[in-house]
Scaffold this motif. Structure first.
Motif, short mmCIF file in Angstrom:
data_model
loop_
_atom_site.label_atom_id
_atom_site.label_comp_id
_atom_site.label_asym_id
_atom_site.label_seq_id
_atom_site.Cartn_x
_atom_site.Cartn_y
_atom_site.Cartn_z
N TRP A 9 -26.92 2.95 -22.70
CA TRP A 9 -25.98 4.06 -22.79
C TRP A 9 -26.52 5.20 -23.64
O TRP A 9 -26.01 6.31 -23.58
CB TRP A 9 -24.63 3.58 -23.34
N ALA A 10 -27.54 4.96 -24.45
CA ALA A 10 -28.13 6.00 -25.28
C ALA A 10 -29.14 6.85 -24.51
O ALA A 10 -29.66 7.82 -25.04
CB ALA A 10 -28.82 5.38 -26.49
N ALA A 11 -29.40 6.50 -23.25
CA ALA A 11 -30.42 7.19 -22.46
C ALA A 11 -30.17 8.69 -22.40
O ALA A 11 -29.03 9.16 -22.41
CB ALA A 11 -30.46 6.63 -21.04
N ASP A 12 -31.25 9.44 -22.33
CA ASP A 12 -31.19 10.90 -22.27
C ASP A 12 -31.20 11.35 -20.82
O ASP A 12 -32.06 12.10 -20.39
CB ASP A 12 -32.37 11.49 -23.06
N ARG A 13 -30.24 10.85 -20.05
CA ARG A 13 -30.11 11.19 -18.64
C ARG A 13 -28.68 11.65 -18.39
O ARG A 13 -27.77 11.29 -19.15
CB ARG A 13 -30.39 9.95 -17.77
N PRO A 14 -28.44 12.42 -17.35
CA PRO A 14 -27.08 12.86 -17.06
C PRO A 14 -26.12 11.67 -16.94
O PRO A 14 -26.44 10.66 -16.32
CB PRO A 14 -27.22 13.59 -15.72
N GLY A 15 -24.97 11.79 -17.59
CA GLY A 15 -23.97 10.74 -17.53
C GLY A 15 -24.06 9.72 -18.65
O GLY A 15 -23.14 8.95 -18.87
N TYR A 16 -25.16 9.70 -19.35
CA TYR A 16 -25.32 8.76 -20.46
C TYR A 16 -25.13 9.51 -21.77
O TYR A 16 -25.20 10.74 -21.82
CB TYR A 16 -26.69 8.08 -20.41
N LEU A 17 -24.89 8.80 -22.85
CA LEU A 17 -24.55 9.45 -24.11
C LEU A 17 -25.63 10.40 -24.62
O LEU A 17 -25.32 11.47 -25.11
CB LEU A 17 -24.22 8.39 -25.17
N GLY A 18 -26.88 10.00 -24.50
CA GLY A 18 -27.97 10.88 -24.92
C GLY A 18 -27.99 12.17 -24.11
O GLY A 18 -28.23 13.25 -24.65
#
Length: 132
Positions: A9-18
């Motif tokens: 969920w920390a990912a730096d992708r659209p839709g994720y928290l990052g």
């Protein structure tokens, strides 16, 4: 549990928290079941869920119980200090058991904070059903 169990969920992708601007260093994963349930209890519940087999065994030793108390306190602190709580998908019956029967003392302050608007509760698949 579904594939959401391993979602970053920390990912730096659209839709994720990052990707939404949250600091990935502040994102924490917590599984109340993994952290708090004694191994014999996990075996019993999964045996019951998988095949209707009841395998209730003796309670864990005092040392293990003491460790679980410390882990419970850490989980409580994590939940009470969170700005956003995301519950993954999976089995709604099992998730309901965790939130309502297994750890209701940990979840009561979460539900109160959700009602007050001081924490955001998000769910994925079964997790969204559990939040409704």
């Amino acid at each position: 549990l579904d594939g959401g169990w391993c979602v970053n969920w920390a990912a730096d992708r659209p839709g994720y928290l990052g990707g939404l601007g949250f600091d990935p260093e502040k994102v924490r994963h917590l599984s109340l079941w993994d952290v708090l349930a004694p191994e014999d209890f996990k075996t019993s519940i999964f045996g019951l869920e998988a095949g209707g087999v009841r395998l209730i065994q003796k309670a864990t030793s005092q040392n293990k119980a003491s460790s679980k108390i410390l882990q419970r306190d850490a989980a409580r602190q994590m939940l009470t200090s969170a700005d956003v709580i995301i519950v993954n998908g999976g089995n709604t019956d099992f998730g309901s058991f965790i939130l309502q029967q297994f750890a209701p003392d940990l979840m009561a302050p979460v539900w109160q904070r959700v009602a007050e608007g001081s924490v955001i509760f998000l769910g994925d698949s079964a997790g969204s059903i559990l939040g409704s």
